[in-house]
Design an enzyme around this catalytic site. Structure first.
Site, PDB file in Angstrom:
ATOM      1  CE1 TYR A   1      12.572  10.972  13.816  1.00  0.00           C
ATOM      2  CE2 TYR A   1      11.918  11.699  11.619  1.00  0.00           C
ATOM      3  CZ  TYR A   1      12.833  11.077  12.468  1.00  0.00           C
ATOM      4  OH  TYR A   1      13.994  10.565  11.958  1.00  0.00           O
TER       5      TYR A   1
ATOM      6  CD  GLU B   1      14.558  12.477  17.826  1.00  0.00           C
ATOM      7  OE1 GLU B   1      15.029  13.377  18.536  1.00  0.00           O
ATOM      8  OE2 GLU B   1      14.906  12.258  16.661  1.00  0.00           O
TER       9      GLU B   1
ATOM     10  CG  ASP C   1      19.193 -11.960  24.379  1.00  0.00           C
ATOM     11  OD1 ASP C   1      18.030 -12.139  23.973  1.00  0.00           O
ATOM     12  OD2 ASP C   1      20.130 -11.602  23.636  1.00  0.00           O
TER      13      ASP C   1
ATOM     14  CB  THR D   1      13.758 -10.230  18.980  1.00  0.00           C
ATOM     15  OG1 THR D   1      13.683 -11.635  19.215  1.00  0.00           O
ATOM     16  CG2 THR D   1      15.190  -9.801  18.841  1.00  0.00           C
TER      17      THR D   1
ATOM     18  CE  LYS E   1      15.641 -14.225  16.994  1.00  0.00           C
ATOM     19  NZ  LYS E   1      16.003 -12.910  17.553  1.00  0.00           N
TER      20      LYS E   1
ATOM     21  NE  ARG F   1      13.593  -8.548  11.197  1.00  0.00           N
ATOM     22  CZ  ARG F   1      13.983  -9.821  11.075  1.00  0.00           C
ATOM     23  NH1 ARG F   1      13.281 -10.682  10.373  1.00  0.00           N
ATOM     24  NH2 ARG F   1      15.098 -10.241  11.643  1.00  0.00           N
TER      25      ARG F   1
HETATM   26  N1  DSN Z   1      20.620 -14.436  14.356  1.00  0.00           N
HETATM   27  C1  DSN Z   1      19.409 -14.698  15.090  1.00  0.00           C
HETATM   28  C2  DSN Z   1      19.083 -16.147  15.091  1.00  0.00           C
HETATM   29  O1  DSN Z   1      18.885 -16.664  14.009  1.00  0.00           O
HETATM   30  O2  DSN Z   1      19.017 -16.782  16.130  1.00  0.00           O
HETATM   31  C3  DSN Z   1      19.499 -14.156  16.417  1.00  0.00           C
HETATM   32  O3  DSN Z   1      19.802 -12.794  16.355  1.00  0.00           O
END
Ligand code: DSN
Length: 384
Positions: A49, A51, A195, A221, A224, A230
């Site tokens: 932890y 925080e 974004d 994110t 991807k 993740r």
């Molecule tokens: N839902 C995701 C996607 O597949 O693009 C983005 O959050």
């Protein structure tokens, strides 16, 4: 030797491992995190932890996780040339929420891209917290070009005077002109948030213009095109550093996932290598090769092609819906998702299109000749 106690779950995990390696995965938001990143995710850091932020924690014993988070922050700043980085967001939605919480009061106006044109749920969809808490006005794409109409965005901005403008998308295949967005934001005195969840890897590799010099906030994110664990991160100008950090913790989250932050650190370092750039180049080449091959087989590609890792196919001339195409392909172990096309006459559940992305198959080492074969396989299945 690792001896699991829960065979039920471990057997399913093994089956999923097999599914991933046997399948052709064209889901544009998925990728294969390298072993090193998955090992960090499974490390003892998950037990801790912490925080707070490095040097300012609410728990003792944080000397090593402090080191890790400081490295992650520095690497994120270096990779993207940013003034400040917060690496604690658990997911893209939370990163976007943190930006909204840091500068907006409920009911204030935001201009974002609508989901049906390629935006994201958190960019103001009425069934998402964003659309429930704020007064979202949305822009789409031009019906003819199927690309963002920047004059239209400017017109909407002048008309509605948003406090925040959001750019970035989850199903848009063209270069986004962040500089133009920034000029529009400046003209109406709005903050700008980009974004880049989908295209962060391409930006890190210098293959898509960066929003960092132009936007007040950049969210992304990490799983991807970044090919990391993740999770998510936020970049911002120094003037917003304190409010962003406070919005993430204690505003939204409690303890940071230190195992994920370690994995993000490794990801940022891998993203600085020449191999990463080569990988991203191949991701784009594979997407462009597939789009061109589909065109030869008389499929209509939304906006006529792609500049990035994904593209959308309008299936109307093939007399199959996106939903039926998704199911028929999944039955043959080809995974992708149905997707609305701009001005789609079908519902988001049925759709007239599919979205195809190349990050996952490129991580498997697939190149032009492989992806041409995949296109023909898809065509055979959809022509049955
Ligand atoms: N839902 C995701 C996607 O597949 O693009 C983005 O959050």
């Amino acid at each position: 030797m690792f001896q699991p106690s829960d065979n039920q779950i471990w057997n399913i995990i093994k089956k999923e491992e097999q599914r991933q390696s046997d399948a052709i995965n064209l889901i544009a938001s998925e990728n294969i995190a390298p072993r090193e990143i998955r090992e960090a995710m499974a490390s003892v850091l998950a037990n801790k932890y912490a925080e707070g932020y490095p040097g300012k924690r609410y728990y003792s014993g944080c000397q090593f996780v402090d080191e890790i988070e400081t490295i992650a922050i520095e690497r994120a700043k270096n990779l993207f040339g940013a003034e400040h980085a917060n690496v604690q967001s658990h997911a893209g939605s939370q990163a976007n929420m943190a930006v909204y919480f840091s500068i907006l009061k409920p009911g204030e106006t935001v201009l974002g891209m609508q989901l049906s044109s390629g935006g994201h749920l958190t960019h103001g969809h009425p069934i998402n917290f964003s659309g429930m808490l704020y007064n979202f006005v949305s822009y789409g794409v031009n019906q003819e070009t199927e690309t963002i109409d920047y004059d239209e965005v400017e017109k909407l901005a002048l008309e509605h005077k948003p406090k925040l403008i959001i750019c970035g998308a989850s199903a848009y295949s063209r270069i986004i002109d962040f500089e133009r967005f920034s000029k529009i934001a400046q003209k109406v005195g709005a903050y700008l948030m980009a974004d880049i969840a989908h295209i962060a890897g391409l930006i890190a590799a210098g293959l898509h213009p960066s929003p960092v010099p132009h936007a007040d906030f950049v969210t992304s994110t990490t799983h991807k095109t970044m090919r990391g664990p993740r999770g998510a991160f936020i970049l911002c100008k120094q003037e917003h550093a304190k409010t962003i950090d406070r919005a993430v913790m204690p505003g939204i989250q409690g303890g940071p996932f230190m195992h994920a932050i370690a994995a993000k650190s490794i990801m940022f370092q891998l993203a600085m290598t020449p191999e990463f750039k080569k990988y991203q180049q191949q991701v784009i080449i594979n997407a462009q090769t597939m789009a061109e091959e589909f065109k030869k087989l008389n499929y209509r590609i939304v906006s006529g092609g792609t500049d990035n890792h994904l593209f959308l196919i309008d299936l109307r001339s093939k007399n199959i819906t996106g939903k039926d195409a998704e199911i028929a392909l999944a039955n043959q172990s080809i995974y992708l998702n149905r997707n609305t096309i701009p001005f789609d006459p079908q519902s988001p559940f049925i759709t007239s299109g599919i979205r195809i992305g190349t990050p996952f198959i490129t991580s498997q080492g697939k190149t032009e000749s492989d992806v041409i074969g995949i296109v023909h396989k898809i065509n055979q299945i959809l022509s049955r």
